[in-house]
Design a protein around this motif. Structure first.
Motif, PDB file in Angstrom:
ATOM      1  N   PRO A  49      25.739 -26.498  10.835  1.00  0.00           N
ATOM      2  CA  PRO A  49      25.748 -26.544  12.174  1.00  0.00           C
ATOM      3  C   PRO A  49      26.878 -25.683  12.688  1.00  0.00           C
ATOM      4  O   PRO A  49      27.644 -25.165  11.997  1.00  0.00           O
ATOM      5  CB  PRO A  49      26.436 -28.190  12.253  1.00  0.00           C
ATOM      6  CG  PRO A  49      27.031 -28.396  11.143  1.00  0.00           C
ATOM      7  CD  PRO A  49      26.425 -27.631  10.067  1.00  0.00           C
ATOM      8  N   ASN A  50      26.562 -25.518  13.946  1.00  0.00           N
ATOM      9  CA  ASN A  50      27.794 -24.694  14.928  1.00  0.00           C
ATOM     10  C   ASN A  50      28.852 -25.788  15.005  1.00  0.00           C
ATOM     11  O   ASN A  50      28.626 -26.826  15.832  1.00  0.00           O
ATOM     12  CB  ASN A  50      27.268 -24.082  15.918  1.00  0.00           C
ATOM     13  CG  ASN A  50      26.398 -23.052  15.529  1.00  0.00           C
ATOM     14  OD1 ASN A  50      26.287 -22.362  14.544  1.00  0.00           O
ATOM     15  ND2 ASN A  50      25.301 -22.773  16.694  1.00  0.00           N
ATOM     16  N   HIS A 108      26.430 -23.112   5.616  1.00  0.00           N
ATOM     17  CA  HIS A 108      26.532 -22.110   6.163  1.00  0.00           C
ATOM     18  C   HIS A 108      27.190 -22.477   7.737  1.00  0.00           C
ATOM     19  O   HIS A 108      26.532 -22.021   8.564  1.00  0.00           O
ATOM     20  CB  HIS A 108      25.557 -21.266   6.221  1.00  0.00           C
ATOM     21  CG  HIS A 108      25.732 -19.761   6.754  1.00  0.00           C
ATOM     22  ND1 HIS A 108      26.360 -18.745   6.061  1.00  0.00           N
ATOM     23  CD2 HIS A 108      25.411 -19.286   7.894  1.00  0.00           C
ATOM     24  CE1 HIS A 108      26.430 -17.783   6.567  1.00  0.00           C
ATOM     25  NE2 HIS A 108      25.804 -17.717   7.954  1.00  0.00           N
ATOM     26  N   GLY A 126      28.620 -22.562  11.332  1.00  0.00           N
ATOM     27  CA  GLY A 126      28.851 -21.714  12.565  1.00  0.00           C
ATOM     28  C   GLY A 126      30.322 -21.964  12.933  1.00  0.00           C
ATOM     29  O   GLY A 126      30.325 -22.910  13.717  1.00  0.00           O
ATOM     30  N   TYR A 144      24.498 -12.339  14.443  1.00  0.00           N
ATOM     31  CA  TYR A 144      24.222 -13.684  13.667  1.00  0.00           C
ATOM     32  C   TYR A 144      23.624 -12.748  12.321  1.00  0.00           C
ATOM     33  O   TYR A 144      23.768 -13.259  11.265  1.00  0.00           O
ATOM     34  CB  TYR A 144      23.303 -14.467  14.484  1.00  0.00           C
ATOM     35  CG  TYR A 144      22.582 -15.604  13.582  1.00  0.00           C
ATOM     36  CD1 TYR A 144      23.632 -16.708  13.024  1.00  0.00           C
ATOM     37  CD2 TYR A 144      21.122 -15.843  13.770  1.00  0.00           C
ATOM     38  CE1 TYR A 144      22.951 -17.772  12.463  1.00  0.00           C
ATOM     39  CE2 TYR A 144      20.822 -16.963  13.278  1.00  0.00           C
ATOM     40  CZ  TYR A 144      21.428 -17.856  12.577  1.00  0.00           C
ATOM     41  OH  TYR A 144      20.911 -18.888  11.942  1.00  0.00           O
ATOM     42  N   TYR A 154      16.475 -21.146   3.135  1.00  0.00           N
ATOM     43  CA  TYR A 154      17.153 -21.288   4.440  1.00  0.00           C
ATOM     44  C   TYR A 154      16.306 -22.605   5.152  1.00  0.00           C
ATOM     45  O   TYR A 154      15.062 -22.461   5.658  1.00  0.00           O
ATOM     46  CB  TYR A 154      16.960 -20.285   5.261  1.00  0.00           C
ATOM     47  CG  TYR A 154      17.717 -18.975   4.690  1.00  0.00           C
ATOM     48  CD1 TYR A 154      16.971 -18.154   3.682  1.00  0.00           C
ATOM     49  CD2 TYR A 154      18.792 -18.571   4.935  1.00  0.00           C
ATOM     50  CE1 TYR A 154      17.486 -17.032   3.102  1.00  0.00           C
ATOM     51  CE2 TYR A 154      19.498 -17.616   4.446  1.00  0.00           C
ATOM     52  CZ  TYR A 154      18.853 -16.809   3.667  1.00  0.00           C
ATOM     53  OH  TYR A 154      19.326 -15.634   3.021  1.00  0.00           O
ATOM     54  N   VAL A 169      15.963 -24.291   8.077  1.00  0.00           N
ATOM     55  CA  VAL A 169      16.318 -23.733   9.545  1.00  0.00           C
ATOM     56  C   VAL A 169      15.308 -24.189  10.420  1.00  0.00           C
ATOM     57  O   VAL A 169      14.240 -23.862  10.103  1.00  0.00           O
ATOM     58  CB  VAL A 169      17.042 -22.561   9.638  1.00  0.00           C
ATOM     59  CG1 VAL A 169      17.455 -22.231  11.064  1.00  0.00           C
ATOM     60  CG2 VAL A 169      17.905 -22.248   8.554  1.00  0.00           C
TER      61      VAL A 169
HETATM   62  N1  ARG Z   1      24.493 -22.283  12.501  1.00  0.00           N
HETATM   63  C1  ARG Z   1      23.073 -22.009  12.691  1.00  0.00           C
HETATM   64  C2  ARG Z   1      22.687 -22.614  13.893  1.00  0.00           C
HETATM   65  O1  ARG Z   1      22.896 -23.700  14.126  1.00  0.00           O
HETATM   66  C3  ARG Z   1      22.112 -22.120  11.663  1.00  0.00           C
HETATM   67  C4  ARG Z   1      22.598 -21.208  10.320  1.00  0.00           C
HETATM   68  C5  ARG Z   1      21.456 -21.367   9.363  1.00  0.00           C
HETATM   69  N2  ARG Z   1      21.719 -20.471   8.440  1.00  0.00           N
HETATM   70  C6  ARG Z   1      21.756 -19.174   8.299  1.00  0.00           C
HETATM   71  N3  ARG Z   1      22.144 -18.635   7.241  1.00  0.00           N
HETATM   72  N4  ARG Z   1      21.557 -18.300   9.288  1.00  0.00           N
HETATM   73  O2  ARG Z   1      21.608 -22.226  14.575  1.00  0.00           O
END
Ligand code: ARG
Length: 659
Positions: free
Chosen positions: A124-125, A160, A162, A387, A409, A411
């Protein structure tokens, strides 16, 4: 035990005397839909007969003649145009059940391979509360990690985070302009979330206000388009009617979505302007979006004040998400957020340049890719990295550190283009030894079929979602009428424990039950029910197995002894059916890995729970006629309990001994 693979192996041996493509034909073995045709069926004789120019039934007979399968199956039968029907010998199934009873892996073989699988999930961010959008990555990623690890892979999970992006610019700005240090210190998690919301709402207000003119324009355009389409449809001749109606429908949809976008912007603007506190705030911070970007840029440049605030805030942001992870029973091997890679980004850009991949373009640094309209930007004009740059640095680090054979990943599908590009760049970078997979997933929708939002338009908080499910579970499972018959009575603490396990399990299970790529509608009532395709149904089935063992006063060890004494044999079709289901556990896990699709295991558990329920209705355990029948049934009860419990655990879901 992977039955299908075992059968395929035997077929491959037999087929190799008939064709060079034995592999392809052996793959054509499937479980039958109708038990009339046995347990498995192979339909390879028909296509093979075309290849070698013979009659399909003769080909089937030839395959069977050289098939060494008598230790597993009854004599195969040829049906219809040349289907080969396979029925497992009862004897064979019984031996396997005996074997599984003494095997804590319930018959699932472990793969033996040295390389690791990295799973990037949740991610998460931080600096804003987790919301409904974070459920899927967290739950799917965790289930994959548990299952692949159980299958024997060396799994490295990595969150990972954010933890370096604009959201920190937002809380830094919020703290400087709306924060009271004492209040924040006293209650950092909630106060930071509050500051985030204030600044974010003001940014959204600015964006909305700026967008209105363009949105009005696109509504007008869409209205014009619709009028035109309607006119064309009125004039269209017979043969073009259908196409014309389609054009009208799509123009209607276009108008609807344009009108909706406009309405949403207008609402955001009104919400601020109709409230004097908010209106004042908006007036005092006219350039808030730019200012927030500047705070973020200062952080990245190493500005002492902002870096200090970031260091002060980050632990609180992590506390906030860790509370949710604890509740969800999710753990990570590594939590290497974006900030971890900050110092490596310059190196990545240099390396891309050296390799001739990155070029300057309008002041930015870009990697141009075949088959993509836009390049991947790795450094902006103002020097900021993106990013994608961080993801390239992350990829490099993971390859060095973990030497993985796969990186997953987990996502949202909406980031597909990002990952397509990332993988394309990785390819040119000479990273062909690793399989990179975007394990994408769809959106959680509300009852109205639109992305799930609160009434005020923000995404629903993850915790309130969990609370809602636990409340609902309490109503359903701890209904006083239901509990009246429990002996000993269920005290408050046990009820709460059960509600938590059932409620959280329901959210996870229903999420995992949809194929990950489809969107689904969130429906608490359906999710938390004792009947239907729910985790509560599986958990309840498990509890029933425990109840029977308790009534029989048998521990697993006693059951093994009984089986050793009298052996296992079937006396009712429901026993055989359940036993066969228990043998298919490994197949479901291998299928899950193949498509990174936890719904394979969900479907398997539901089917097994249903087979168990049929067995329960038809096969009495305590009043079984002979010791052998009783031993057989107890063995099935025992194994069912273990498979259901283990299967749920691999999805990250718990069980309770009674419910
Ligand atoms: N933090 C990102 C978001 O909330 C997702 C990251 C996913 N992982 C990566 N390696 N890009 O959208």
């Amino acid at each position: 035990m992977h039955l299908q693979n075992l059968l395929q192996q035997r077929f491959r041996d037999s087929l190799s005397s008939l064709t060079d493509r034995a592999d392809v034909y052996a793959e054509m073995i499937r479980p039958t839909a109708d038990p009339k045709h046995g347990d498995y069926q192979c339909n390879c004789a028909m296509p093979l007969s075309k290849e070698i120019g013979k009659n399909p039934r003769d080909v089937a007979a030839e395959i069977i003649a050289s098939l060494a399968i008598e230790d597993i199956c009854e004599t195969p039968e040829i049906a219809g145009p040349g289907f080969i029907n396979l029925k497992l010998k009862d004897e064979f199934i019984c031996r396997q059940i005996e074997r599984f009873l003494g095997d804590e892996r319930c018959g699932v073989e472990a793969v033996d391979q040295g390389k690791s699988i990295v799973i990037d999930f949740s991610s998460p961010n931080v600096a804003k509360p987790m919301h409904v959008g974070h459920i899927r990555s967290t739950v799917i990623g965790d289930a994959l990690a548990r299952c692949l690890r159980f299958l024997g892979y060396q799994v490295e999970t990595d969150n990972h985070l954010g933890d370096w992006g604009t959201q920190f610019g937002i809380i830094i700005y919020g703290y400087k302009h709306f924060g009271d240090p004492q209040v924040v210190d006293a209650n950092p998690v909630q106060e930071l979330a509050k500051l985030y919301r204030i600044v974010n709402q003001l940014i959204e207000y600015r964006k909305a206000k700026r967008s209105i003119e363009a949105l009005e324009h696109s509504v007008a355009e869409a209205e014009g388009g619709l009028a035109q389409a309607k006119h064309a449809s009125d004039e269209a001749e017979e043969s073009k009617q259908k196409a014309a109606r389609k054009a009208v429908a799509s123009a209607e949809r276009r108008l609807q979505s344009a009108a909706e976008a406009l309405r949403s912007s207008v609402e955001k603007v009104e919400a601020v302007e109709s409230d004097s506190l908010w209106a004042d705030r908006a007036a005092m911070h006219p350039d808030i979006d730019q200012a927030v970007l500047e705070e973020t840029a200062k952080l990245h440049r190493g500005d002492a004040e902002n870096l200090g605030l970031w260091e002060k805030f980050l632990p609180h942001c992590k506390d906030e998400i860790n509370r949710v992870y604890d509740r969800l029973d999710v753990e990570f091997d590594h939590t290497l957020g974006e900030s971890f890679y900050h110092d490596r980004l310059g190196g990545v850009v240099d390396k891309l340049r050296d390799a001739g991949l990155a070029k300057d373009s309008d002041g930015a640094v870009c990697v141009f890719l075949e088959n993509f309209d836009a390049p991947m930007i790795v450094q902006k004009q103002d020097g900021a990295y993106l990013y994608a740059t961080t993801d390239l640095a992350t990829l490099q680090y993971r390859l060095e550190q973990f030497e993985p054979s796969e990186i997953l990943y987990v996502v949202d599908t909406r980031q597909s283009e990002h990952f397509d590009k990332l993988f394309a760049v990785a390819d040119q970078f000479g990273l062909e030894n690793v399989k990179l997979v975007h394990v994408n997933f769809g959106t959680v929708l509300g009852e109205d079929g639109k992305p799930m939002k609160t009434r005020s338009g923000s995404l629903i908080g993850l915790e309130s979602l969990l609370d809602g499910a636990v409340d609902r579970a309490k109503q359903v499972v701890c209904d006083p009428e239901r509990l009246a018959s429990f002996d000993p009575p269920m005290d408050q603490a046990e009820q709460e424990m059960i509600a938590e396990v059932v409620g959280i399990g329901a959210i996870k299970f229903s999420d995992l039950s949809h194929h990950r790529t489809s969107d689904y509608r969130f429906n608490l009532e359906k999710m938390v029910a004792l009947e239907g395709n729910t985790s509560a149904y599986v958990q309840y089935s498990f509890a029933r197995t425990q109840k029977i063992l308790e009534n029989a006063q048998k521990a697993e060890g006693d059951v093994s002894e009984m089986v050793a004494d009298s052996g296992i044999a079937f006396s009712h079709p429901a026993e055989r059916h359940l036993a066969l289901m228990l043998m298919k556990f490994e197949e479901s896990l291998v299928a899950l890995h193949k498509d990174y699709a936890p719904n394979q295991l969900v479907d398997y558990l539901l089917e097994t729970a249903r087979a168990y329920s049929k067995f329960n209705e038809n096969c009495h355990v305590l009043r079984a006629e002979t010791p052998q029948i009783q031993a057989t049934r107890l063995a099935l009860v025992c194994l069912s309990g273990r498979v259901l419990q283990l299967g749920l655990r691999l999805l990250g879901i718990g069980v309770v001994p009674r419910m």
